[in-house]
Structure formats: structure tokens, C-alpha cells
Design a protein around this motif. Structure first.
Motif, PDB file in Angstrom:
ATOM      1  N   LEU A 106      39.275  -7.872 -10.916  1.00  0.00           N
ATOM      2  CA  LEU A 106      38.311  -8.897 -10.545  1.00  0.00           C
ATOM      3  C   LEU A 106      37.139  -8.928 -11.530  1.00  0.00           C
ATOM      4  O   LEU A 106      36.685 -10.007 -11.921  1.00  0.00           O
ATOM      5  N   ALA A 107      36.679  -7.767 -11.958  1.00  0.00           N
ATOM      6  CA  ALA A 107      35.564  -7.707 -12.907  1.00  0.00           C
ATOM      7  C   ALA A 107      35.951  -8.337 -14.246  1.00  0.00           C
ATOM      8  O   ALA A 107      35.160  -9.074 -14.843  1.00  0.00           O
ATOM      9  N   CYS A 108      37.158  -8.067 -14.708  1.00  0.00           N
ATOM     10  CA  CYS A 108      37.621  -8.684 -15.964  1.00  0.00           C
ATOM     11  C   CYS A 108      37.653 -10.205 -15.817  1.00  0.00           C
ATOM     12  O   CYS A 108      37.176 -10.934 -16.693  1.00  0.00           O
ATOM     13  N   LEU A 109      38.190 -10.679 -14.704  1.00  0.00           N
ATOM     14  CA  LEU A 109      38.243 -12.115 -14.447  1.00  0.00           C
ATOM     15  C   LEU A 109      36.835 -12.688 -14.330  1.00  0.00           C
ATOM     16  O   LEU A 109      36.534 -13.743 -14.896  1.00  0.00           O
ATOM     17  N   ASP A 110      35.974 -11.998 -13.619  1.00  0.00           N
ATOM     18  CA  ASP A 110      34.598 -12.450 -13.406  1.00  0.00           C
ATOM     19  C   ASP A 110      33.860 -12.618 -14.730  1.00  0.00           C
ATOM     20  O   ASP A 110      33.142 -13.605 -14.930  1.00  0.00           O
ATOM     21  N   ARG A 111      34.031 -11.690 -15.628  1.00  0.00           N
ATOM     22  CA  ARG A 111      33.356 -11.793 -16.935  1.00  0.00           C
ATOM     23  C   ARG A 111      33.872 -12.970 -17.746  1.00  0.00           C
ATOM     24  O   ARG A 111      33.174 -13.476 -18.619  1.00  0.00           O
ATOM     25  N   CYS A 112      35.080 -13.425 -17.461  1.00  0.00           N
ATOM     26  CA  CYS A 112      35.686 -14.526 -18.223  1.00  0.00           C
ATOM     27  C   CYS A 112      35.528 -15.888 -17.543  1.00  0.00           C
ATOM     28  O   CYS A 112      36.003 -16.903 -18.061  1.00  0.00           O
ATOM     29  N   ILE A 113      34.846 -15.946 -16.407  1.00  0.00           N
ATOM     30  CA  ILE A 113      34.640 -17.191 -15.667  1.00  0.00           C
ATOM     31  C   ILE A 113      34.010 -18.294 -16.532  1.00  0.00           C
ATOM     32  O   ILE A 113      34.338 -19.461 -16.352  1.00  0.00           O
ATOM     33  N   PRO A 114      33.121 -17.998 -17.480  1.00  0.00           N
ATOM     34  CA  PRO A 114      32.565 -19.078 -18.306  1.00  0.00           C
ATOM     35  C   PRO A 114      33.641 -19.900 -19.032  1.00  0.00           C
ATOM     36  O   PRO A 114      33.435 -21.083 -19.290  1.00  0.00           O
ATOM     37  N   LEU A 115      34.758 -19.303 -19.322  1.00  0.00           N
ATOM     38  CA  LEU A 115      35.845 -20.028 -19.982  1.00  0.00           C
ATOM     39  C   LEU A 115      36.522 -21.019 -19.044  1.00  0.00           C
ATOM     40  O   LEU A 115      37.175 -21.961 -19.492  1.00  0.00           O
ATOM     41  N   LEU A 116      36.380 -20.801 -17.746  1.00  0.00           N
ATOM     42  CA  LEU A 116      37.042 -21.637 -16.750  1.00  0.00           C
ATOM     43  C   LEU A 116      36.091 -22.663 -16.138  1.00  0.00           C
ATOM     44  O   LEU A 116      36.486 -23.411 -15.244  1.00  0.00           O
ATOM     45  N   GLY A 117      34.848 -22.654 -16.594  1.00  0.00           N
ATOM     46  CA  GLY A 117      33.871 -23.612 -16.085  1.00  0.00           C
ATOM     47  C   GLY A 117      33.341 -23.267 -14.710  1.00  0.00           C
ATOM     48  O   GLY A 117      32.759 -24.114 -14.049  1.00  0.00           O
ATOM     49  N   GLY A 118      33.525 -22.034 -14.284  1.00  0.00           N
ATOM     50  CA  GLY A 118      33.064 -21.631 -12.958  1.00  0.00           C
ATOM     51  C   GLY A 118      31.629 -21.152 -12.978  1.00  0.00           C
ATOM     52  O   GLY A 118      31.134 -20.681 -13.996  1.00  0.00           O
ATOM     53  N   ASP A 119      30.973 -21.275 -11.810  1.00  0.00           N
ATOM     54  CA  ASP A 119      29.603 -20.783 -11.717  1.00  0.00           C
ATOM     55  C   ASP A 119      29.608 -19.284 -11.413  1.00  0.00           C
ATOM     56  O   ASP A 119      30.652 -18.695 -11.142  1.00  0.00           O
ATOM     57  N   ASP A 120      28.417 -18.709 -11.446  1.00  0.00           N
ATOM     58  CA  ASP A 120      28.289 -17.265 -11.295  1.00  0.00           C
ATOM     59  C   ASP A 120      28.662 -16.739  -9.907  1.00  0.00           C
ATOM     60  O   ASP A 120      28.914 -15.556  -9.745  1.00  0.00           O
ATOM     61  N   GLU A 121      28.721 -17.598  -8.923  1.00  0.00           N
ATOM     62  CA  GLU A 121      28.987 -17.161  -7.552  1.00  0.00           C
ATOM     63  C   GLU A 121      30.425 -17.384  -7.101  1.00  0.00           C
ATOM     64  O   GLU A 121      30.781 -17.012  -5.994  1.00  0.00           O
ATOM     65  N   ILE A 122      31.245 -17.961  -7.931  1.00  0.00           N
ATOM     66  CA  ILE A 122      32.579 -18.393  -7.496  1.00  0.00           C
ATOM     67  C   ILE A 122      33.470 -17.246  -7.013  1.00  0.00           C
ATOM     68  O   ILE A 122      34.262 -17.422  -6.098  1.00  0.00           O
ATOM     69  N   LEU A 123      33.305 -16.074  -7.579  1.00  0.00           N
ATOM     70  CA  LEU A 123      34.146 -14.941  -7.175  1.00  0.00           C
ATOM     71  C   LEU A 123      33.423 -13.983  -6.219  1.00  0.00           C
ATOM     72  O   LEU A 123      33.991 -12.969  -5.813  1.00  0.00           O
ATOM     73  N   ARG A 124      32.199 -14.324  -5.842  1.00  0.00           N
ATOM     74  CA  ARG A 124      31.408 -13.448  -4.970  1.00  0.00           C
ATOM     75  C   ARG A 124      32.129 -13.109  -3.658  1.00  0.00           C
ATOM     76  O   ARG A 124      32.101 -11.959  -3.221  1.00  0.00           O
ATOM     77  N   PRO A 125      32.804 -14.073  -3.007  1.00  0.00           N
ATOM     78  CA  PRO A 125      33.520 -13.709  -1.766  1.00  0.00           C
ATOM     79  C   PRO A 125      34.611 -12.648  -1.995  1.00  0.00           C
ATOM     80  O   PRO A 125      34.844 -11.799  -1.126  1.00  0.00           O
ATOM     81  N   LEU A 126      35.250 -12.670  -3.154  1.00  0.00           N
ATOM     82  CA  LEU A 126      36.266 -11.649  -3.445  1.00  0.00           C
ATOM     83  C   LEU A 126      35.613 -10.285  -3.640  1.00  0.00           C
ATOM     84  O   LEU A 126      36.157  -9.265  -3.202  1.00  0.00           O
ATOM     85  N   TRP A 127      34.450 -10.266  -4.288  1.00  0.00           N
ATOM     86  CA  TRP A 127      33.711  -9.000  -4.412  1.00  0.00           C
ATOM     87  C   TRP A 127      33.365  -8.472  -3.017  1.00  0.00           C
ATOM     88  O   TRP A 127      33.512  -7.288  -2.743  1.00  0.00           O
ATOM     89  N   GLY A 128      32.908  -9.372  -2.148  1.00  0.00           N
ATOM     90  CA  GLY A 128      32.562  -8.976  -0.783  1.00  0.00           C
ATOM     91  C   GLY A 128      33.749  -8.425  -0.017  1.00  0.00           C
ATOM     92  O   GLY A 128      33.598  -7.574   0.864  1.00  0.00           O
ATOM     93  N   ASN A 129      34.940  -8.878  -0.369  1.00  0.00           N
ATOM     94  CA  ASN A 129      36.148  -8.418   0.304  1.00  0.00           C
ATOM     95  C   ASN A 129      36.527  -6.990  -0.084  1.00  0.00           C
ATOM     96  O   ASN A 129      37.405  -6.390   0.538  1.00  0.00           O
ATOM     97  N   LEU A 130      35.859  -6.418  -1.068  1.00  0.00           N
ATOM     98  CA  LEU A 130      36.156  -5.046  -1.493  1.00  0.00           C
ATOM     99  C   LEU A 130      35.299  -4.005  -0.779  1.00  0.00           C
ATOM    100  O   LEU A 130      35.492  -2.812  -0.980  1.00  0.00           O
ATOM    101  N   THR A 131      34.363  -4.444   0.053  1.00  0.00           N
ATOM    102  CA  THR A 131      33.496  -3.503   0.759  1.00  0.00           C
ATOM    103  C   THR A 131      34.258  -2.790   1.869  1.00  0.00           C
ATOM    104  O   THR A 131      35.342  -3.215   2.274  1.00  0.00           O
ATOM    105  N   GLU A 132      33.656  -1.732   2.376  1.00  0.00           N
ATOM    106  CA  GLU A 132      34.264  -0.934   3.457  1.00  0.00           C
ATOM    107  C   GLU A 132      34.509  -1.768   4.713  1.00  0.00           C
ATOM    108  O   GLU A 132      35.489  -1.577   5.408  1.00  0.00           O
ATOM    109  N   ASP A 133      33.595  -2.681   5.019  1.00  0.00           N
ATOM    110  CA  ASP A 133      33.652  -3.444   6.266  1.00  0.00           C
ATOM    111  C   ASP A 133      34.541  -4.676   6.199  1.00  0.00           C
ATOM    112  O   ASP A 133      34.689  -5.385   7.185  1.00  0.00           O
ATOM    113  N   SER A 134      35.120  -4.951   5.056  1.00  0.00           N
ATOM    114  CA  SER A 134      35.902  -6.178   4.893  1.00  0.00           C
ATOM    115  C   SER A 134      37.340  -5.981   5.366  1.00  0.00           C
ATOM    116  O   SER A 134      37.826  -4.869   5.507  1.00  0.00           O
ATOM    117  N   ASP A 135      38.006  -7.104   5.576  1.00  0.00           N
ATOM    118  CA  ASP A 135      39.407  -7.103   5.964  1.00  0.00           C
ATOM    119  C   ASP A 135      40.238  -7.462   4.730  1.00  0.00           C
ATOM    120  O   ASP A 135      40.167  -8.590   4.226  1.00  0.00           O
TER     121      ASP A 135
END
Length: 184
Positions: free
Chosen positions: A20-49
Motif C-alpha cells: 500500500l505504501a508503494c502504491l500510495d507514493r505513486c498516486i501522483p501518476l494516477l491523478g489521485g489526491d492525497d486522501e484516496i488510499l486513507r481508508p485502506l490505511w485505516g483498514n490496517l489498524t488493530e480495530d479494523s475488519d
């Protein structure tokens, strides 16, 4: 420890975060904003499903849309990272995805670096870093840092991993912007 060794020893969360971090760093190439992958980061926490990963991934894919007309090799590599992400972050495919993202991200940084690199990306991942171009060297350091932080701190290392990814995204966004200005 080399990047290859760190990936081989990483647990599921570390592997998912690494890819995810590798993809996140390359988001500028895909025209995505800085928050587009934030929900996936949140899914990696202890409390996530972990079962929510696939749905969150599909949402991100939908927001990032289709390849741009005349997309270059760097954009195509970033799109492949996104397309190859497994729908289940607990699956065995996560290790292959994290490894492929590592290679793709280093290759992207190599393509965008003004300096040339005589060594193959695999040599860099195995620890041969002499004469490495600066953009590639920084990406390699970021990949290693993400894996080390998560190996040492588990889910509590996610904030540091995200910070590392955010900084790399800023750098790549500047490179992409400079490159676009140079084409005009």
C-alpha cells in the motif's frame, strides 16, 4: 537487512502496508489526491475488519478511474500495482503483491530520476546501493523504513509508515509536476 529479506520476514500487516505504501507514493501518476488510499490505511489498524479491505480497494479503484490517454511506462506500472492488489489482505497473494509493488515502485522512481542507473532494480533490493540515483535511493530507504517500523512496532508503527509514504508522495508529485512542465 536487505529489502528482499525484510519482505520475506514481514507479517500480513507489514506486507499489506508495504504494498500500500508503494502504491500510495505513486498516486501522483494516477491523478489521485492525497486522501484516496486513507481508508485502506485505516483498514490496517488493530480495530479494523480485514474483510472490508476488498470493498475499500474497489472504491479506490473506482475513484482513480481508467488509464490516461498516452499514459507512459511509469503510469502503467502504477496502474498495475493497483490492479494487482488482492481483494483479501490476509491472503497468500499479499506477499507476492508487496514484492511486485516494491519492484514496480523502484522501477517507477528509476524511470523518473534524471540520473541513470546501471544496476538492475533487483540488485538494489538485495543491498547493492553504490552509485544509486537519488530518487531511487530515497524510495529504497522508504521501503526499508516502512517494513522495519512495522516489524518493530506492529500496528502502532502504521502512523510512521504513513508519514514515510506521505513524504515520498510529495517528492514524486514534485517530480511529476516538474516533468509535465518540461514537456510543454
Amino acid at each position: 537487512m536487505s529489502l528482499v529479506e525484510l519482505i520475506a520476514q514481514a507479517d500480513e500487516r507489514g506486507l499489506a502496508a508495504s504494498g500500500l505504501a508503494c502504491l500510495d507514493r505513486c498516486i501522483p501518476l494516477l491523478g489521485g489526491d492525497d486522501e484516496i488510499l486513507r481508508p485502506l490505511w485505516g483498514n490496517l489498524t488493530e480495530d479494523s475488519d480485514a474483510a472490508d479491505w476488498g470493498e475499500l480497494l474497489e472504491q479506490a479503484r473506482g475513484k482513480l478511474g481508467s488509464p490516461s490517454e498516452g499514459g507512459d511506462e511509469a503510469e502503467l506500472l502504477a496502474r498495475r500495482m493497483l490492479a494487482a492488489a488482492p481483494d483479501d489482505r490476509r491472503a497468500a497473494e499479499v506477499r507476492m503483491w508487496a514484492d511486485a509493488c516494491s519492484v514496480a515502485s523502484l522501477q517507477i522512481h528509476r524511470l523518473l530520476d534524471a540520473a541513470t542507473d546501471e544496476h538492475p532494480v533487483d540488485a538494489r533490493r538485495e543491498g547493492r546501493t553504490e552509485g544509486m540515483p537519488p530518487l531511487v535511493a530515497a524510495e529504497l530507504r522508504r521501503q526499508i523504513t516502512v517494513l522495519e517500523v512495522l516489524a518493530g512496532h506492529g500496528a502502532s508503527g502504521l502512523r510512521r509508515a504513513l508519514e514515510e509514504s506521505t513524504e515520498g508522495r510529495r517528492v514524486l508529485r514534485a517530480v511529476v509536476s516538474r516533468r509535465a512542465r518540461g514537456r510543454r
